[in-house]
Motif scaffolding. Structure first.
Motif, mmCIF file in Angstrom:
data_model
loop_
_atom_site.group_PDB
_atom_site.id
_atom_site.type_symbol
_atom_site.label_atom_id
_atom_site.label_comp_id
_atom_site.label_asym_id
_atom_site.label_seq_id
_atom_site.Cartn_x
_atom_site.Cartn_y
_atom_site.Cartn_z
ATOM 1 N N GLN A 83 15.264 8.618 -0.910
ATOM 2 C CA GLN A 83 16.082 9.839 -0.799
ATOM 3 C C GLN A 83 17.122 9.738 0.312
ATOM 4 O O GLN A 83 17.862 10.697 0.555
ATOM 5 C CB GLN A 83 15.187 11.051 -0.554
ATOM 6 N N GLY A 84 17.155 8.610 0.994
ATOM 7 C CA GLY A 84 18.167 8.418 2.024
ATOM 8 C C GLY A 84 17.782 8.903 3.399
ATOM 9 O O GLY A 84 18.656 9.057 4.262
ATOM 10 N N GLY A 85 16.506 9.118 3.648
ATOM 11 C CA GLY A 85 16.057 9.554 4.966
ATOM 12 C C GLY A 85 15.389 10.912 4.934
ATOM 13 O O GLY A 85 15.504 11.681 3.963
ATOM 14 N N MET A 91 7.992 15.967 -5.324
ATOM 15 C CA MET A 91 7.278 14.696 -5.201
ATOM 16 C C MET A 91 5.781 14.902 -5.249
ATOM 17 O O MET A 91 5.061 14.179 -5.963
ATOM 18 C CB MET A 91 7.679 14.001 -3.894
ATOM 19 N N LEU A 92 5.253 15.868 -4.527
ATOM 20 C CA LEU A 92 3.816 16.119 -4.529
ATOM 21 C C LEU A 92 3.315 16.528 -5.911
ATOM 22 O O LEU A 92 2.217 16.138 -6.330
ATOM 23 C CB LEU A 92 3.481 17.199 -3.511
ATOM 24 N N SER A 93 4.130 17.311 -6.621
ATOM 25 C CA SER A 93 3.743 17.727 -7.968
ATOM 26 C C SER A 93 3.658 16.529 -8.906
ATOM 27 O O SER A 93 2.703 16.393 -9.685
ATOM 28 C CB SER A 93 4.748 18.753 -8.503
ATOM 29 N N THR A 126 3.387 5.200 -0.368
ATOM 30 C CA THR A 126 4.032 6.029 -1.396
ATOM 31 C C THR A 126 5.051 6.980 -0.785
ATOM 32 O O THR A 126 6.217 7.043 -1.206
ATOM 33 C CB THR A 126 2.970 6.810 -2.185
ATOM 34 N N ALA A 127 4.628 7.759 0.206
ATOM 35 C CA ALA A 127 5.555 8.718 0.845
ATOM 36 C C ALA A 127 6.667 7.984 1.593
ATOM 37 O O ALA A 127 7.814 8.444 1.636
ATOM 38 C CB ALA A 127 4.787 9.629 1.801
ATOM 39 N N GLN A 128 6.339 6.841 2.188
ATOM 40 C CA GLN A 128 7.356 6.053 2.886
ATOM 41 C C GLN A 128 8.452 5.602 1.917
ATOM 42 O O GLN A 128 9.652 5.698 2.224
ATOM 43 C CB GLN A 128 6.705 4.839 3.540
ATOM 44 N N THR A 129 8.060 5.129 0.731
ATOM 45 C CA THR A 129 9.030 4.711 -0.278
ATOM 46 C C THR A 129 9.848 5.901 -0.774
ATOM 47 O O THR A 129 11.052 5.779 -1.053
ATOM 48 C CB THR A 129 8.300 4.037 -1.448
ATOM 49 N N PHE A 130 9.217 7.070 -0.873
ATOM 50 C CA PHE A 130 9.927 8.269 -1.327
ATOM 51 C C PHE A 130 11.044 8.655 -0.348
ATOM 52 O O PHE A 130 12.182 8.929 -0.754
ATOM 53 C CB PHE A 130 8.931 9.419 -1.473
ATOM 54 N N THR A 176 8.440 5.226 -7.725
ATOM 55 C CA THR A 176 7.729 5.557 -6.489
ATOM 56 C C THR A 176 6.448 6.316 -6.789
ATOM 57 O O THR A 176 5.395 6.036 -6.197
ATOM 58 C CB THR A 176 8.636 6.400 -5.586
ATOM 59 N N VAL A 177 6.524 7.264 -7.707
ATOM 60 C CA VAL A 177 5.334 8.045 -8.068
ATOM 61 C C VAL A 177 4.262 7.141 -8.669
ATOM 62 O O VAL A 177 3.055 7.349 -8.460
ATOM 63 C CB VAL A 177 5.731 9.172 -9.044
ATOM 64 N N PHE A 178 4.697 6.127 -9.400
ATOM 65 C CA PHE A 178 3.739 5.224 -10.035
ATOM 66 C C PHE A 178 2.866 4.502 -9.018
ATOM 67 O O PHE A 178 1.714 4.137 -9.317
ATOM 68 C CB PHE A 178 4.493 4.205 -10.891
ATOM 69 N N LEU A 179 3.372 4.309 -7.802
ATOM 70 C CA LEU A 179 2.574 3.632 -6.776
ATOM 71 C C LEU A 179 1.295 4.392 -6.465
ATOM 72 O O LEU A 179 0.304 3.787 -6.024
ATOM 73 C CB LEU A 179 3.411 3.468 -5.502
ATOM 74 N N SER A 180 1.296 5.686 -6.677
ATOM 75 C CA SER A 180 0.087 6.473 -6.385
ATOM 76 C C SER A 180 -1.005 6.247 -7.412
ATOM 77 O O SER A 180 -2.166 6.612 -7.170
ATOM 78 C CB SER A 180 0.442 7.962 -6.326
ATOM 79 N N THR A 181 -0.671 5.682 -8.576
ATOM 80 C CA THR A 181 -1.674 5.453 -9.618
ATOM 81 C C THR A 181 -2.099 3.992 -9.718
ATOM 82 O O THR A 181 -2.953 3.664 -10.540
ATOM 83 C CB THR A 181 -1.128 5.902 -10.983
#
Length: 881
Positions: free
Chosen positions: A143-145, A157-159, A135-139, A327-332
């Motif tokens: 964002q371009g790095g 993102m965490l929120s 998830t964080a890797q995709t985020f 990307t956020v959806f991957l966490s669910t």
């Protein structure tokens, strides 16, 4: 010398006399009367030497006990465990309100056991437990790095991740969806079964959501296991090996997938205990490394405020735009598995384990956020492609453990979707959206099931996905899109359920909030369509096509299914049973039927008995098989309609009992024979079932076929044909019920749907001019020596002598007499026309006319029309009848 010859001849004569006397005595013994004068010899009895051939078969037979030794031991063990639990709860009754609350929970569907809680960890949470890996890797990639990820981006993102897990997983699925069960089973089909009475349109979201879930269950094993195996490349010791063998990761992934599907037949309880321990270690590891990464910087917990997430989502600083929600959806991902796997592990065990799972996930996500904030301006990570904060925040020595655990977690993530697919298909079968498949129950509870056909199809489809996309990077492009469809459809169905539970206001709020979030997820995930999402949608459409086809075909068949009352079928069966002119088709004819009603008979069975040549038998049997919710049930009931030749039998067996029914059918026949309800039957010859006390048995299964004249639409006809094709592919009840060794007969009967009435045929009379052109049956042509004489007869049946004679004449006349014959034909035609208006000429009158004129009857033959017809100017008929 002469005397010795005479002596030897005398000895031979005496010996021959003795042999003749012995033969005569034997013949007299054979014809000796055995009793009273005139008594007929007794009928031949079954030869025991013939029946010894039965010892070469190993046909199944029932024992005297209704339970096996293992079943009795298992039941005794369960009863002992239950007694111990009752005693323990009784001791807690006087220890305060908390103890009384716990006792109440343990006597409800929410009961908790430590063993099943471990199973729940291994079966349910594998998919959602692997989300921190990517998830964080995709985020960061979106964002371009890492250099573009500042504090507002991290907190945003965490929120979004925290509140997505809280709202979607915790509130919608754990707190609301798990309360909506159908006899302990969860999933979208179980939910639909509860609310389908409120509208036919509800089948649309239910089918679509179920198809999307099953499509995703194919991709999840491929993406989870391949991503975990590819993590081995990050270990320095293994990197050279993978560089030399580019397909090594693909091969290892395929081997693991095959092994995973191969062990499914052992049941989720045994698998879950092994996996559960690994998952417990995995989530504990996630929590610990997250807390270590946080260190003393707890400021990232400001992201618990949802304002940060909303503000960053719509800010210009968000380089990914609305795709951030993908990307956020991957966490669910994996939230829907909590609901579909409820029948495997129980609702209470999910309630008991979810708090630990959520805390571990939150700590790990926030630990990765803290690492991103600390290394935002670290030049070493400025140009790193595929930067993964999960592995980077670990100590290099710990990464070996992390990779090993991630591989195990990837395998376990696949298990969650595999077991969920078993449940979904079983529920779809129950509502006739999928073909009836053989289901096995390898564990102690019925919710833990195994479907061999589904397991094989999933395994093959997963390997196809792996071969098509090759690595996790390309597979992940197709992953997640189908799950958003499943979540949207579940939200719609839950809203309808809440609305009809008289929670109108809450249902409106529920729909508005969760549907808005999930539609946002769907729109964001559509960006994946051209990068692999098309494959997921294609699988979804194929599975949806199977459901729609099977549903439509079942509706058409049920509209034509008819049943007969005893007053309708007993007279015909009674007459056939006593009709000794018809030989026995078999001593017993057994039909399998899905109708469990005991006071009626399927018309399919009735017409099968009387179709073509009537199937006369000593007894006809209509047998249905039910699977009960208890594991070891073995019961049957019989209805004979007051006869000794037609029997309606219902067999009820437990879900863990083998469905091989020939042995049970023999038991029923023996029981009825002992009570006198079934006349005695004996076999004089050996049979494969090795049962000489029961006559021959013929098993018959009736299948339906569509008639060409059926008055149905093209879509309905296609649905029926596809349904029959699918049924042929997935297997037959012959194999499920153990009938294959007994050479069962499969009959095909027409499906009597409404038929089109074709227009009637119009009868036409045979015309005279058609006869002259040689189109009638009486036309013929013969050849002479020098030419060809063509003779046409319109009605040869009226004067067969003329026809035969003319043919003979034409064959014998030389060419020189051709014109004479034609002249005779013309003259005879005039005579025949005149006689047609009066009396009908006969062969005898024709012969008399020939004698007077000096010509043969053949020369007097004519072309006799069926009716007198007017002639035109050239002397020919005008073709009018």
């Amino acid at each position: 010398m002469v005397q010795s010859r005479r002596n030897r001849a005398s000895e031979r004569s005496q010996s021959n006399d003795q042999h003749r006397k012995q033969a005569k005595q034997v013949q007299q013994e054979q014809h000796k009367p055995t009793g009273k004068i005139g008594r007929k010899p007794a009928p031949p009895q079954a030869d025991s030497t013939l029946l010894k051939a039965d010892t070469f078969t190993n046909a199944p037979k029932v024992s005297r006990r209704t339970l096996t030794k293992e079943e009795r031991e298992e039941i005794a063990k369960q009863e002992q465990t239950q007694r111990q639990e009752e005693q323990r709860l009784a001791l807690m009754a006087n220890k305060g309100p908390l103890a009384r609350w716990w006792i109440k929970v343990q006597h409800s569907p929410d009961k908790v056991s430590f063993g099943m809680a471990i199973v729940a960890l291994g079966v349910v949470y594998g998919d959602i437990g692997t989300s921190p890996l990517y998830t964080a890797q995709t985020f960061i990639s979106g964002q371009g790095g890492l250099g573009n990820v500042d504090r507002s981006a991290v907190l945003g993102m965490l929120s979004l991740v925290f509140w997505s897990i809280t709202l979607i997983t915790t509130v919608q699925y754990v707190l609301i969806a798990l309360r909506v069960d159908n006899n302990g089973e969860g999933g979208i089909f179980a939910l639909y079964s509860l609310i389908r009475k409120y509208g036919a349109w509800l089948s649309i979201p239910a089918m679509l959501g179920g198809a999307a879930f099953l499509a995703d269950s194919v991709l999840t094993p491929a993406v989870s296991i391949s991503s975990a195996v590819e993590g081995l490349k990050t270990i320095p010791a293994f990197a050279p090996v993978f560089d030399m063998n580019p397909n090594l990761a693909l091969t290892i992934t395929a081997v693991i997938i095959v092994a995973l599907f191969a062990v499914q037949s052992r049941g989720t309880e045994s698998i879950g205990k092994i996996f559960g321990t690994v998952v417990l270690i995995w989530f504990t590891f996630l929590a610990i490394v997250g807390m270590v990464s946080l260190g003393n910087d707890w400021s990232v917990f400001a992201a618990l405020n949802p304002v940060y997430g909303v503000r960053f989502l719509f800010s210009s600083h968000n380089l990914a735009g609305i795709a951030l929600m993908g990307t956020v959806f991957l966490s669910t991902t994996g939230a829907e598995a909590l609901y579909s796997d409820m029948g495997h592990v129980g609702r209470g065990n999910i309630y008991f384990t979810w708090p630990f799972i959520k805390v571990a996930l939150v700590l790990n996500y926030f630990g990765q956020g803290a690492w991103m904030l600390r290394n935002q301006h670290n030049a070493a990570y400025a140009n790193v492609n595929g930067l993964n904060p999960f592995f980077e925040m670990l100590n290099p020595d710990v990464r070996y453990v992390a990779v090993a655990l991630s591989v195990a977690a990837g395998v376990i993530a696949s298990q969650a979707l595999i077991t969920g697919a078993f449940t979904m298909v079983s529920e779809a079968t129950g509502i006739n959206w999928m073909p009836h498949l053989q289901v096995r129950y390898p564990s102690r509870t019925r919710g833990q099931l195994y479907i061999p056909v589904v397991n094989a199809v999933q395994c093959v489809a997963t390997l196809v996905v792996l071969a098509l996309f090759r690595d996790s990077e390309h597979i992940s492009a197709a992953y997640g899109l189908a799950l958003t469809i499943t979540m949207i459809t579940i939200t719609i169905l839950l809203t309808v359920y809440l609305w009809h539970r008289r929670q109108r206001v809450f249902s409106v709020v529920f729909c508005a909030v969760f549907l808005a979030i999930q539609v946002l997820f769907f729109v964001a995930s559509m960006a994946k369509f051209m990068h692999g999402g098309w494959f997921t949608m294609l699988l979804t459409m194929l599975i949806l096509l199977i459901m729609v086809t099977w549903n439509d075909g079942t509706k058409i068949e049920r509209s034509q299914r008819r049943h007969m009352r005893p007053t309708d079928f007993l007279p015909a069966l009674d007459k056939l049973h006593g009709d000794f002119r018809i030989p026995y088709y078999s001593d017993n004819i057994v039909y399998l039927t899905s109708d469990t009603e005991m006071k009626r008979l399927d018309t399919d069975i009735f017409f099968s008995i009387f179709a073509d040549h009537p199937k006369r038998a000593r007894a006809w049997w209509a047998i249905s098989v039910e699977t009960t919710d208890q594991p070891f049930t073995r019961e049957y009931s019989v209805e004979n309609f007051g006869t000794n030749y037609i029997y309606r039998v219902r067999i009820r067996i437990g879900f863990k009992v083998s469905q091989s029914i020939p042995a049970y059918i023999h038991q029923v026949m023996h029981d009825l024979s002992r009570t006198g309800e079934l006349p005695q039957q004996k076999s004089a010859y050996p049979k494969i079932d090795a049962d000489p006390d029961i006559g021959t048995i013929r098993y018959v299964l009736v299948h339906k076929a569509l008639m060409p004249e059926s008055n149905i639409s093209t879509r309905e006809a296609l649905s029926l044909r596809m349904k029959y094709a699918i049924r042929h592919l997935v297997g037959s009840p012959i194999k499920w019920f153990g009938l294959a060794p007994y050479n069962p007969q499969i009959e095909v009967q027409p499906l009597f749907v409404t038929t089109r009435r074709p227009p009637r045929l119009r009868r036409e009379t045979v015309k005279a001019n058609d006869a002259r052109r040689g189109s009638s049956a009486g036309a013929g042509s013969v050849a002479g020596a020098g030419g060809k004489i063509e003779v046409k007869i319109a009605d040869s049946s009226a004067n067969p002598g003329v026809s035969a004679g003319l043919a003979k004449l034409a064959a014998e006349k030389p060419t020189a007499e051709k014109h004479a014959v034609e002249k005779a034909v013309e003259k005879a035609a005039e005579t025949s026309t005149a006689s047609g208006a009066g009396e009908t000429s006969s062969p005898h009158s024709a012969d008399k006319t020939a004698k007077k004129s000096g010509k043969t009857a053949a020369e007097q033959s004519v072309e006799k029309p069926a009716t007198a017809a007017p002639k035109n100017r050239r002397g020919e008929t005008d073709g009018k009848a």
